[in-house]
Structures are given as C-alpha cells and as structure tokens.
Scaffold this motif. Sequence first.
Motif, mmCIF file in Angstrom:
data_model
loop_
_atom_site.group_PDB
_atom_site.id
_atom_site.type_symbol
_atom_site.label_atom_id
_atom_site.label_comp_id
_atom_site.label_asym_id
_atom_site.label_seq_id
_atom_site.Cartn_x
_atom_site.Cartn_y
_atom_site.Cartn_z
ATOM 1 N N LYS A 154 -11.548 3.076 -0.441
ATOM 2 C CA LYS A 154 -10.291 3.766 -0.722
ATOM 3 C C LYS A 154 -9.942 4.729 0.409
ATOM 4 N N ASN A 166 -6.373 7.155 2.176
ATOM 5 C CA ASN A 166 -5.018 7.659 1.978
ATOM 6 C C ASN A 166 -4.076 6.764 2.792
ATOM 7 N N LEU A 168 -15.947 -0.123 -3.862
ATOM 8 C CA LEU A 168 -14.507 0.113 -3.977
ATOM 9 C C LEU A 168 -14.167 1.577 -3.735
ATOM 10 N N ARG A 169 -15.069 2.462 -4.094
ATOM 11 C CA ARG A 169 -14.825 3.879 -3.847
ATOM 12 C C ARG A 169 -14.821 4.161 -2.341
ATOM 13 N N ARG A 217 -8.269 -1.846 -9.802
ATOM 14 C CA ARG A 217 -8.475 -1.225 -8.495
ATOM 15 C C ARG A 217 -8.148 -2.215 -7.374
ATOM 16 N N ASP A 263 -1.467 -2.139 -1.487
ATOM 17 C CA ASP A 263 -1.578 -1.375 -0.242
ATOM 18 C C ASP A 263 -1.601 -2.309 0.966
ATOM 19 N N GLY A 272 -12.356 0.205 4.939
ATOM 20 C CA GLY A 272 -11.638 -0.491 3.889
ATOM 21 C C GLY A 272 -10.776 -1.631 4.378
ATOM 22 N N TYR A 297 -11.012 4.491 10.078
ATOM 23 C CA TYR A 297 -10.916 4.330 8.632
ATOM 24 C C TYR A 297 -11.755 3.150 8.181
ATOM 25 N N ARG A 343 -4.509 -2.622 -6.809
ATOM 26 C CA ARG A 343 -3.950 -1.526 -5.998
ATOM 27 C C ARG A 343 -4.190 -1.784 -4.517
ATOM 28 N N PHE A 344 -5.372 -2.282 -4.184
ATOM 29 C CA PHE A 344 -5.656 -2.619 -2.788
ATOM 30 C C PHE A 344 -4.708 -3.710 -2.296
#
Length: 240
Positions: A44, A46, A40-41, A186, A193, A76, A74, A189-190
């Motif tokens: 992530k 921006n 998950l880190r 977490r 997004d 994710g 990117y 939040r994804f």
Amino acid sequence: MPDIGGTFMQLMRDGGYVMWVLLAFSIVALAFIIERFIALRRAKINVNEFLAKIRKALIVNHSVRDAIKICEQYRGPVASIMKAGLLKYGLPKEDVEKTIENAALYEMGRLERGLTVLATVANVAPLLGFFGTVSGMINSFDALMERGLSDPGAVAGGISEALITTAAGLAVAIPVQIAYNYFMSRINRFVRDIETAANMLLETYTEMERSGVSVEKLSPDTAASAAAPAGATGGAQAKK
C-alpha cells in the motif's frame, strides 16, 4: 480455571478423524491469511502523492530518469507498473499500453497469490463438517441397531460426533471466508489504483507530445540497466 487444552483434545477425540483434517485446513489457512495481510499492507502506498511526483518529474523537470527513480523509492504494484511504462517512453502508444498490461497481469498474480487456497478452505471445510455429520449419524444408527435403546450413551456418542464436526467445519469456514472477502476488496482497490496510474501516465505522455515538451529518451542500455533494479526490487518484496 477451565482446562482449555483438555477440552480441545476431548473435542478432537469426540469429533473423530474429520476434526484433524479440519485442524490441518485451519493451520494452512491461518498461515496464508497472515502472509497475505503482511504482503498487501507493504504494497500500500499514497497513490495521489506518488502520481503527483511522477507528473512533476515529467512535466516540470522533463526527466524520465527522475520519474523512474521515484518509482524505485516506492513499493507495490502501482510503482512497478508505472516504472514499466516509463521505461517504454518514446515508443508507440500501443507498445506502452501492452507493456503496462503485461506488468499489471504479473502484479495481479502476485497480489492474488494464496487466495485460491483460502477460497478452497472456505468451500471445503463446511463439506468436511457435513461429512463428519453423516459419519456420526451412521455410527449412531449402527449403535442403535446393535444395542437398541438399552445403551443411549452409545447412540449419543455418534450424535455428538455429528454435531461437533458440523460446528467445527463452520467455525473454520466463516473466518476464512471473511478474510478472503477482505483481501479481495483490498485487491480491487489496487486494481483501481493501477488503472488510475496507467491512465495518468498515458495522458501525461499525450500532453507532453501536444505541448512539444522535449524529454530525453532512454537509450536501450539505460533502459535495461534501469529495468534491472525493478526486478531485483520485486524479488526482494516477494521475499519479505
């Protein structure tokens, strides 16, 4: 210096076989916690910066290829889902939405991988502790029935087993439950997004159509070749 190793082994012996089961559960849970934290880190990004670059590529540069290249830079779920939607540029809105939905389901499966194990450990560990409690109390009453009050040490052994397994079950379940809740927050939040990115892409397509912006559509061969790195990238991420 206290002998930590000796104390640990003594607790394992006093708690009985249930303690070894709880130890196995804790090791499995710890492995999944570390793996999910790293995954998950890495996923992530921006999101605001990423979406701004995508809009610039589409609105200013009028280039779907540039937007796809940005997605490939990117990692994710957000970037993967955006790339899936970009590859369907020019198709009806319903097809684009269906593609994004399917990509989102796939990415959610990857994000939630292993969380079932953590939830199971958090729920079962206290039950195992209580099972050890019942087993210890049974042993205490058996010792009391056989020896009476003349040997209180035998009775105390069963009570000790009961209390140790209860404490151990809670000691395993509490941190695992905390980790599970953290990972779910977490992932939520994804999800937000992903919804933001998908809505932005669809709104950008609509804006481009209304303003008459001419963007070169990807040919089937180009779309297929662009989709290949996405799969490879996803596989690489999964292995990391």
